[in-house]
Design a protein around this motif. Structure first.
Motif, PDB file in Angstrom:
ATOM      1  N   GLN A   1       0.851  -1.006   0.006  1.00 45.02           N
ATOM      2  CA  GLN A   1      -0.134  -0.160   0.555  1.00 45.02           C
ATOM      3  C   GLN A   1       0.959   1.764   0.305  1.00 45.02           C
ATOM      4  N   THR A   2       2.108   0.852   0.658  1.00 43.03           N
ATOM      5  CA  THR A   2       3.089   2.013   0.508  1.00 43.03           C
ATOM      6  C   THR A   2       3.121   2.885  -0.715  1.00 43.03           C
ATOM      7  N   ALA A   3       3.160   1.684  -1.852  1.00 42.96           N
ATOM      8  CA  ALA A   3       3.121   2.596  -3.291  1.00 42.96           C
ATOM      9  C   ALA A   3       2.111   3.050  -3.725  1.00 42.96           C
ATOM     10  N   LEU A   4       1.229   2.868  -3.317  1.00 42.43           N
ATOM     11  CA  LEU A   4       0.195   4.088  -3.344  1.00 42.43           C
ATOM     12  C   LEU A   4      -0.179   5.510  -2.926  1.00 42.43           C
ATOM     13  N   PRO A   5      -0.689   6.801  -3.627  1.00 40.39           N
ATOM     14  CA  PRO A   5      -0.586   7.425  -3.045  1.00 40.39           C
ATOM     15  C   PRO A   5      -1.434   7.412  -1.229  1.00 40.39           C
ATOM     16  N   ASP A   6      -0.866   8.842  -1.290  1.00 39.54           N
ATOM     17  CA  ASP A   6      -1.217   8.817   0.194  1.00 39.54           C
ATOM     18  C   ASP A   6      -2.950   9.384  -0.242  1.00 39.54           C
ATOM     19  N   GLN A   7      -4.152   8.897   1.245  1.00 38.12           N
ATOM     20  CA  GLN A   7      -5.204   9.587   1.161  1.00 38.12           C
ATOM     21  C   GLN A   7      -6.123  10.653   0.118  1.00 38.12           C
ATOM     22  N   ALA A   8      -5.492  11.474   0.581  1.00 36.97           N
ATOM     23  CA  ALA A   8      -5.627  12.428  -0.063  1.00 36.97           C
ATOM     24  C   ALA A   8      -5.991  12.853  -1.993  1.00 36.97           C
ATOM     25  N   GLU A   9      -4.234  12.009  -2.369  1.00 40.67           N
ATOM     26  CA  GLU A   9      -3.694  11.967  -3.694  1.00 40.67           C
ATOM     27  C   GLU A   9      -4.998  10.947  -4.117  1.00 40.67           C
ATOM     28  N   VAL A  10      -5.300  10.418  -3.599  1.00 43.71           N
ATOM     29  CA  VAL A  10      -6.802   8.781  -4.049  1.00 43.71           C
ATOM     30  C   VAL A  10      -7.481   9.669  -4.130  1.00 43.71           C
ATOM     31  N   ASP A  11      -7.946  10.702  -2.845  1.00 44.21           N
ATOM     32  CA  ASP A  11      -9.855  11.237  -3.108  1.00 44.21           C
ATOM     33  C   ASP A  11      -9.288  12.237  -4.844  1.00 44.21           C
ATOM     34  N   GLU A  12      -8.285  13.058  -4.515  1.00 46.25           N
ATOM     35  CA  GLU A  12      -8.660  13.939  -5.905  1.00 46.25           C
ATOM     36  C   GLU A  12      -8.291  12.349  -7.349  1.00 46.25           C
ATOM     37  N   ILE A  13      -7.935  11.766  -7.190  1.00 52.50           N
ATOM     38  CA  ILE A  13      -7.658  10.667  -8.851  1.00 52.50           C
ATOM     39  C   ILE A  13      -9.098  10.490  -8.529  1.00 52.50           C
ATOM     40  N   TRP A  14     -10.120   9.679  -6.987  1.00 48.88           N
ATOM     41  CA  TRP A  14     -11.159   9.286  -7.983  1.00 48.88           C
ATOM     42  C   TRP A  14     -12.245  10.431  -8.105  1.00 48.88           C
ATOM     43  N   GLN A  15     -12.378  11.680  -7.738  1.00 49.95           N
ATOM     44  CA  GLN A  15     -12.959  12.197  -8.126  1.00 49.95           C
ATOM     45  C   GLN A  15     -13.001  12.972  -9.569  1.00 49.95           C
ATOM     46  N   GLU A  16     -11.938  12.861 -10.216  1.00 55.17           N
ATOM     47  CA  GLU A  16     -11.795  12.843 -11.513  1.00 55.17           C
ATOM     48  C   GLU A  16     -12.169  11.972 -12.134  1.00 55.17           C
ATOM     49  N   VAL A  17     -11.625  10.528 -12.034  1.00 52.97           N
ATOM     50  CA  VAL A  17     -12.461   9.530 -12.711  1.00 52.97           C
ATOM     51  C   VAL A  17     -14.284   9.652 -13.084  1.00 52.97           C
ATOM     52  N   GLN A  18     -14.078  10.126 -11.768  1.00 58.19           N
ATOM     53  CA  GLN A  18     -16.198   9.787 -11.438  1.00 58.19           C
ATOM     54  C   GLN A  18     -16.526  11.539 -12.024  1.00 58.19           C
ATOM     55  N   HIS A  19     -15.651  12.653 -12.573  1.00 59.25           N
ATOM     56  CA  HIS A  19     -15.733  14.082 -13.024  1.00 59.25           C
ATOM     57  C   HIS A  19     -15.950  13.782 -14.603  1.00 59.25           C
ATOM     58  N   ASP A  20     -14.632  12.349 -15.182  1.00 59.90           N
ATOM     59  CA  ASP A  20     -14.759  12.438 -16.797  1.00 59.90           C
ATOM     60  C   ASP A  20     -15.246  10.848 -16.843  1.00 59.90           C
ATOM     61  N   GLN A  21     -15.395  10.312 -15.858  1.00 54.09           N
ATOM     62  CA  GLN A  21     -16.113   9.256 -16.062  1.00 54.09           C
ATOM     63  C   GLN A  21     -15.389   8.323 -17.608  1.00 54.09           C
ATOM     64  N   GLU A  22     -14.242   8.410 -17.534  1.00 50.75           N
ATOM     65  CA  GLU A  22     -13.552   7.731 -18.071  1.00 50.75           C
ATOM     66  C   GLU A  22     -12.465   7.563 -17.793  1.00 50.75           C
ATOM     67  N   THR A  23     -11.133   7.212 -17.946  1.00 48.80           N
ATOM     68  CA  THR A  23      -9.916   6.478 -17.601  1.00 48.80           C
ATOM     69  C   THR A  23      -9.157   8.061 -17.382  1.00 48.80           C
ATOM     70  N   ALA A  24      -8.372   7.986 -16.072  1.00 45.31           N
ATOM     71  CA  ALA A  24      -7.882   9.490 -16.309  1.00 45.31           C
ATOM     72  C   ALA A  24      -5.998   9.622 -15.677  1.00 45.31           C
ATOM     73  N   LEU A  25      -4.813   9.943 -16.499  1.00 42.39           N
ATOM     74  CA  LEU A  25      -3.712  10.141 -16.176  1.00 42.39           C
ATOM     75  C   LEU A  25      -3.786  11.489 -15.002  1.00 42.39           C
TER      76      LEU A  25
END
Length: 419
Positions: free
Chosen positions: A109-133
């Motif tokens: 799990q240390t290889a993943l972003p921290d929780q704040a970054e995870v939340d931002e990635i999730w919000q971007e996917v929800q907003h774009d409705q497609e794969t986000a980079l």
């Protein structure tokens, strides 16, 4: 080492300026091309990384599904080749009234972003409705390039597959490319500078040679005209000082003016021949008569004795006259006031003095073109002109020491063909 004349110095400065301009132009073109190559390589590597993580994330997202009970099934991640070969892999899922939670991680799990970054990635996917980079730093401090692909639960996004790739190898390869481009461009600029200097040198060589010939011609013209002009001045001054000798002085002045006219004609002919604007016109002529007339026109021909035979050669009369006159004047000047003997036989003009002679190691140098020199070795430009005229007629020149002292100078011409 001879110093450069101002005109030659300007040509050399122009050569360096042209070399610098050529080098600067080459460097500018290489800089533009290198910039384009660096930008293209950077964009290409970024696109390749985006495509790699996007394809992997999209493929893994399609393997995940929600069963009839609404549970996200992750069984396929254990067997899928895409999952096993991923650098970093994570699955995020949202439950009712909660934010995104980590359901699966690889390698940790240390290889993943921290929780704040995870939340931002999730919000971007929800907003774009497609794969986000995105590119962000993991909890272990390393930077990763991420692709977040949505996993649909009916008509909503219930989970997200995160695939990360380390951009460091690509960035290192990009840095190596920049180093190679910098080294290559530097080497090419140096090669261009060397080539430009060589090419400008070759292109200016005819101009420098022409300038050298022009300066040499001016020196030779001054050498040829100095004596008759000085003699003409003395004759005119003597005629002005003694009126009863004015008629004799006038006749002598006319003779000297005629000689000057012939000298100028010969100089112009030689200049045109050296410049390549006029070919030498070889005509049959009596060499013995030409030598006799040349000696008679000297300011003081009394110290010269002539022995001739009837000889016919093919030559330019103006140039041959100049060569013979230089031979005789050189003998008079460097013979120490001794008698000078001139003989013509079998296409050979020989001029002998009874002076101190020329040392053997200086006899070749005596034919080199120079304006002045020591009295023992220097002959000015006179003998250099003699050699030039001889070679122009297919002949040669020679200096030797006579057994009883003095110098023997010879002008050897090819035989006249009667056919």
């Amino acid at each position: 080492m001879t110093s450069r004349t101002p005109a030659a110095a300007r040509l050399h400065r122009a050569r360096w300026v042209m070399t610098l301009l050529f080098t600067a132009t080459t460097a500018g073109c290489l800089l533009v091309l290198a910039t384009i190559a660096v930008h293209t390589d950077s964009q290409s590597r970024t696109n390749d990384l985006d495509n790699a993580v996007s394809h992997r994330a999209d493929g893994l997202a399609r393997t995940l599904f929600y069963d009839t009970g609404g549970t996200l099934r992750l069984d396929s991640l254990q067997e899928d080749e895409l999952a096993r070969s991923a650098e970093v892999l994570g699955v995020l899922q949202t439950l009712p009234n909660t934010g995104p939670q980590v359901r699966y991680t690889y390698p940790s799990q240390t290889a993943l972003p921290d929780q704040a970054e995870v939340d931002e990635i999730w919000q971007e996917v929800q907003h774009d409705q497609e794969t986000a980079l995105v590119t962000t730093t993991a909890a272990n401090g390393r930077e990763y390039h991420w692709a977040a692909a949505p996993v649909w639960d009916n008509d909503r996004i219930g989970a997200t597959v995160l695939v990360g790739a380390d951009p460091a190898p690509s960035q290192a390869a990009h840095a190596r490319l920049i180093q190679w481009l910098a080294s290559g461009c530097a080497a090419l600029v140096l090669a261009a500078a060397a080539a430009g200097h060589l090419l400008t040198g070759r292109s200016m060589r005819p101009a420098l040679q022409g300038l050298e010939r022009q300066e040499q011609f001016l020196a030779e013209a001054a050498h040829e005209l100095r004596t008759p002009l000085a003699t003409l001045r003395l004759v005119v001054e003597n005629g002005s000082a003694t009126p009863h000798r004015a008629t004799t002085a006038l006749d002598e002045a006319v003779r000297l003016v005629d000689r000057l006219g012939k000298l100028v004609t010969g100089l112009l002919a030689r200049a045109r021949v050296e410049a390549g604007t006029q070919d030498v016109e070889l005509t049959p002529l009596r060499l013995d008569q030409l030598v006799e007339q040349t000696v008679e026109e000297l300011p003081d021909p009394n110290g010269v004795t002539i022995t001739t035979q009837a000889v016919i050669v093919e030559g330019d009369p103006e140039l041959l006259t100049q060569a013979v006159r230089n031979l005789v004047e050189n003998a008079l000047q460097h013979g120490g006031g001794t008698p000078v003997e001139v003989s013509v036989a079998a296409t050979r003009v020989a001029v002998r003095d009874h002076g101190p002679g020329i040392p053997p190691h200086d006899r070749t140098r005596a034919f080199e073109r120079r304006v002045t020199g020591p009295a023992s070795t220097g002959t000015g430009t006179g003998l250099a002109i003699v050699r030039w005229v001889a070679e122009l007629h297919g002949g040669t020149t020679r200096l030797s020491q006579t057994p009883d002292g003095g110098t023997l100078a010879e002008l050897l011409l090819p035989e006249h063909s009667s056919s």
